[in-house]
Motif scaffolding. Sequence first.
Motif, PDB file in Angstrom:
ATOM      1  N   ALA A  28     -62.255 -23.049  12.889  1.00  0.00           N
ATOM      2  CA  ALA A  28     -61.099 -24.024  13.572  1.00  0.00           C
ATOM      3  C   ALA A  28     -59.593 -23.169  13.336  1.00  0.00           C
ATOM      4  O   ALA A  28     -58.826 -22.923  13.912  1.00  0.00           O
ATOM      5  CB  ALA A  28     -61.194 -25.296  13.101  1.00  0.00           C
ATOM      6  N   GLU A  29     -59.850 -22.667  11.887  1.00  0.00           N
ATOM      7  CA  GLU A  29     -58.377 -21.829  11.592  1.00  0.00           C
ATOM      8  C   GLU A  29     -59.024 -20.249  11.361  1.00  0.00           C
ATOM      9  O   GLU A  29     -59.780 -20.140  10.100  1.00  0.00           O
ATOM     10  CB  GLU A  29     -57.919 -22.340  10.338  1.00  0.00           C
ATOM     11  CG  GLU A  29     -57.061 -23.710  10.713  1.00  0.00           C
ATOM     12  CD  GLU A  29     -57.990 -24.724  10.156  1.00  0.00           C
ATOM     13  OE1 GLU A  29     -58.543 -24.357   8.934  1.00  0.00           O
ATOM     14  OE2 GLU A  29     -58.297 -26.019  10.598  1.00  0.00           O
ATOM     15  N   ILE A  30     -58.412 -19.281  11.838  1.00  0.00           N
ATOM     16  CA  ILE A  30     -58.664 -18.133  11.573  1.00  0.00           C
ATOM     17  C   ILE A  30     -57.257 -17.286  11.166  1.00  0.00           C
ATOM     18  O   ILE A  30     -56.240 -17.455  11.912  1.00  0.00           O
ATOM     19  CB  ILE A  30     -59.288 -17.252  12.951  1.00  0.00           C
ATOM     20  CG1 ILE A  30     -60.617 -17.858  13.146  1.00  0.00           C
ATOM     21  CG2 ILE A  30     -59.258 -15.710  12.874  1.00  0.00           C
ATOM     22  CD1 ILE A  30     -61.355 -17.395  14.257  1.00  0.00           C
ATOM     23  N   ALA A  31     -57.307 -16.940   9.838  1.00  0.00           N
ATOM     24  CA  ALA A  31     -56.292 -16.037   9.412  1.00  0.00           C
ATOM     25  C   ALA A  31     -56.044 -14.733  10.330  1.00  0.00           C
ATOM     26  O   ALA A  31     -56.906 -14.034  10.817  1.00  0.00           O
ATOM     27  CB  ALA A  31     -56.494 -15.635   7.896  1.00  0.00           C
ATOM     28  N   VAL A  32     -54.795 -14.663  10.779  1.00  0.00           N
ATOM     29  CA  VAL A  32     -54.469 -13.361  11.657  1.00  0.00           C
ATOM     30  C   VAL A  32     -53.388 -12.816  10.794  1.00  0.00           C
ATOM     31  O   VAL A  32     -52.404 -13.108  10.211  1.00  0.00           O
ATOM     32  CB  VAL A  32     -53.493 -14.049  12.683  1.00  0.00           C
ATOM     33  CG1 VAL A  32     -53.051 -12.735  13.664  1.00  0.00           C
ATOM     34  CG2 VAL A  32     -54.444 -14.762  13.631  1.00  0.00           C
ATOM     35  N   MET A  33     -53.691 -11.548  10.567  1.00  0.00           N
ATOM     36  CA  MET A  33     -52.998 -10.584   9.407  1.00  0.00           C
ATOM     37  C   MET A  33     -52.685  -9.122   9.993  1.00  0.00           C
ATOM     38  O   MET A  33     -53.520  -8.771  10.851  1.00  0.00           O
ATOM     39  CB  MET A  33     -53.677 -10.687   8.168  1.00  0.00           C
ATOM     40  CG  MET A  33     -54.912  -9.934   8.213  1.00  0.00           C
ATOM     41  SD  MET A  33     -55.652 -10.360   6.623  1.00  0.00           S
ATOM     42  CE  MET A  33     -55.986 -12.107   6.377  1.00  0.00           C
ATOM     43  N   ASP A  34     -51.494  -8.661   9.544  1.00  0.00           N
ATOM     44  CA  ASP A  34     -51.405  -7.269   9.816  1.00  0.00           C
ATOM     45  C   ASP A  34     -52.083  -6.324   8.714  1.00  0.00           C
ATOM     46  O   ASP A  34     -53.173  -7.027   7.929  1.00  0.00           O
ATOM     47  CB  ASP A  34     -50.108  -6.689   9.915  1.00  0.00           C
ATOM     48  CG  ASP A  34     -49.610  -6.945   8.291  1.00  0.00           C
ATOM     49  OD1 ASP A  34     -50.108  -7.447   7.307  1.00  0.00           O
ATOM     50  OD2 ASP A  34     -48.323  -6.940   8.230  1.00  0.00           O
ATOM     51  N   PHE A  35     -52.299  -4.969   8.906  1.00  0.00           N
ATOM     52  CA  PHE A  35     -53.243  -4.235   8.040  1.00  0.00           C
ATOM     53  C   PHE A  35     -52.765  -4.468   6.357  1.00  0.00           C
ATOM     54  O   PHE A  35     -53.651  -4.336   5.546  1.00  0.00           O
ATOM     55  CB  PHE A  35     -52.994  -2.884   8.364  1.00  0.00           C
ATOM     56  CG  PHE A  35     -53.989  -2.039   7.452  1.00  0.00           C
ATOM     57  CD1 PHE A  35     -55.417  -2.051   7.595  1.00  0.00           C
ATOM     58  CD2 PHE A  35     -53.724  -1.230   6.480  1.00  0.00           C
ATOM     59  CE1 PHE A  35     -56.464  -1.497   6.850  1.00  0.00           C
ATOM     60  CE2 PHE A  35     -54.414  -0.748   5.474  1.00  0.00           C
ATOM     61  CZ  PHE A  35     -55.788  -0.634   5.730  1.00  0.00           C
ATOM     62  N   ASP A  36     -51.184  -4.308   6.040  1.00  0.00           N
ATOM     63  CA  ASP A  36     -50.977  -4.576   4.993  1.00  0.00           C
ATOM     64  C   ASP A  36     -51.515  -5.619   4.176  1.00  0.00           C
ATOM     65  O   ASP A  36     -52.048  -5.573   2.837  1.00  0.00           O
ATOM     66  CB  ASP A  36     -49.596  -4.422   4.630  1.00  0.00           C
ATOM     67  CG  ASP A  36     -48.805  -3.134   4.941  1.00  0.00           C
ATOM     68  OD1 ASP A  36     -49.787  -2.113   4.974  1.00  0.00           O
ATOM     69  OD2 ASP A  36     -47.704  -2.776   5.593  1.00  0.00           O
ATOM     70  N   ALA A  37     -51.385  -6.829   4.989  1.00  0.00           N
ATOM     71  CA  ALA A  37     -52.009  -8.137   4.374  1.00  0.00           C
ATOM     72  C   ALA A  37     -53.565  -8.017   4.095  1.00  0.00           C
ATOM     73  O   ALA A  37     -54.271  -8.344   2.951  1.00  0.00           O
ATOM     74  CB  ALA A  37     -51.839  -9.202   5.328  1.00  0.00           C
ATOM     75  N   LEU A  38     -54.488  -7.343   5.067  1.00  0.00           N
ATOM     76  CA  LEU A  38     -55.573  -7.102   5.071  1.00  0.00           C
ATOM     77  C   LEU A  38     -56.266  -6.226   3.846  1.00  0.00           C
ATOM     78  O   LEU A  38     -56.946  -6.678   3.125  1.00  0.00           O
ATOM     79  CB  LEU A  38     -56.204  -6.534   6.264  1.00  0.00           C
ATOM     80  CG  LEU A  38     -57.722  -6.293   6.361  1.00  0.00           C
ATOM     81  CD1 LEU A  38     -58.441  -7.714   6.707  1.00  0.00           C
ATOM     82  CD2 LEU A  38     -58.227  -5.220   7.186  1.00  0.00           C
ATOM     83  N   ASP A  39     -55.302  -5.326   3.538  1.00  0.00           N
ATOM     84  CA  ASP A  39     -55.510  -4.409   2.704  1.00  0.00           C
ATOM     85  C   ASP A  39     -55.359  -5.016   1.117  1.00  0.00           C
ATOM     86  O   ASP A  39     -56.293  -5.276   0.253  1.00  0.00           O
ATOM     87  CB  ASP A  39     -54.587  -3.290   2.591  1.00  0.00           C
ATOM     88  CG  ASP A  39     -55.161  -2.016   1.914  1.00  0.00           C
ATOM     89  OD1 ASP A  39     -56.322  -1.556   1.667  1.00  0.00           O
ATOM     90  OD2 ASP A  39     -54.232  -1.446   1.235  1.00  0.00           O
TER      91      ASP A  39
END
Lengths: 166, 199
Positions: A28-39
């Motif tokens: 229901a909730e999916i985190a959306v992030m940029d690459f720096d956050a993913l890293d």
Amino acid sequence: MKRFAPLIAILLLLPAGGMTNPVSDTHAEIAVMDFDALDQHWLTRNDDKVYVVNFWATWCAPCVKELPAFEQLQAKYADRGVKVLLVSLDFPGHLESRLKPFLQQMNIQSEVVLLDDPDANRWIPLVDESWQGAIPATVVYTKDYRAFHQREFTFEQLEAVIKPLL
Amino acid sequence: MKKIFFILSLVFVTSGIAAQGYGIGDVATDFRLLNVDGSYVSMSDYTDAKGIVVIFSCNHCPFVVATEDRMIDLHNKYAPKGFPIIAINPNDTIAEPRDSFTKMIERANEKNFPFAYVIDADQSIYPQYGATHTPHVYLLEKVGNQFIVAYIGAIDNNHRDASAVTETYLANAIDALLAGERPDPAVTRAIGCTIKVRN
């Protein structure tokens, strides 16, 4: 706390309908992030787990084909310290219309995040210098091991990769 | 036995090189591939060209679809300056029926492609270039009768939103060649769809 601020902001922005979905929906909730956050959150963890981070998209046929192998890996090895993360490269505009329905339909249990970072030229070599950008692609790492795989996996092949790391 | 081992190692070494593909400065192979208009197209047909923009492309990949209009604009701008696009579909059409030759003709007509859209039907060309995904760009500069690789990678730095592009890598690279300079960056990367082969 500060590092989770973007995540919380995203959760707050989710439509209310998504938050109260009566279906028992893992995604229901999916985190959306940029690459720096993913890293920061997912590609550089320093604990005792084995991380299997798969880059995929709903529109990528070979990616979809190998998803069950990752699901099986997560199911069989989660209690032995294996963590599967599925990094979706779907277009952010398709989060509600395609990604979430797909995950529900496929009953995907592994954790999923959406990587929203169009400047792929910057971050592709940060994942791995050898990566040209084709998906599927998978990073397997522990605190003292890291390998990049630009290929499709079967369950047995994934198992062979992680077993020596357990 | 020794001989077999030698032959085997030759095979591995050769396939290793093929898998790596071209780097900047390498001579790119010409080809003779079937175009959507029924003709066969080679780079050497473009006698007045200063170079060729080879783009490994296809019908089905969303990243290609998102950049088709930019490919058309680039061709319309740079073909008159000596750098036409040749789009090559490298996918096996059994493995990906949406990229069949018939569907290529349909797509070319729908979008009114001003450039050649050819099929690498026996999948012999893309491995030589080292293409791994669609869209994957190889900008070639014509030097004498040879085509020298000058730039490899992405069209620009935002595949999904042309209005958000801040670096027009391919256009900059062609402009550099037209100005007698070397493209910088000469290699960029982008996410794309894997080239499909039969299992």
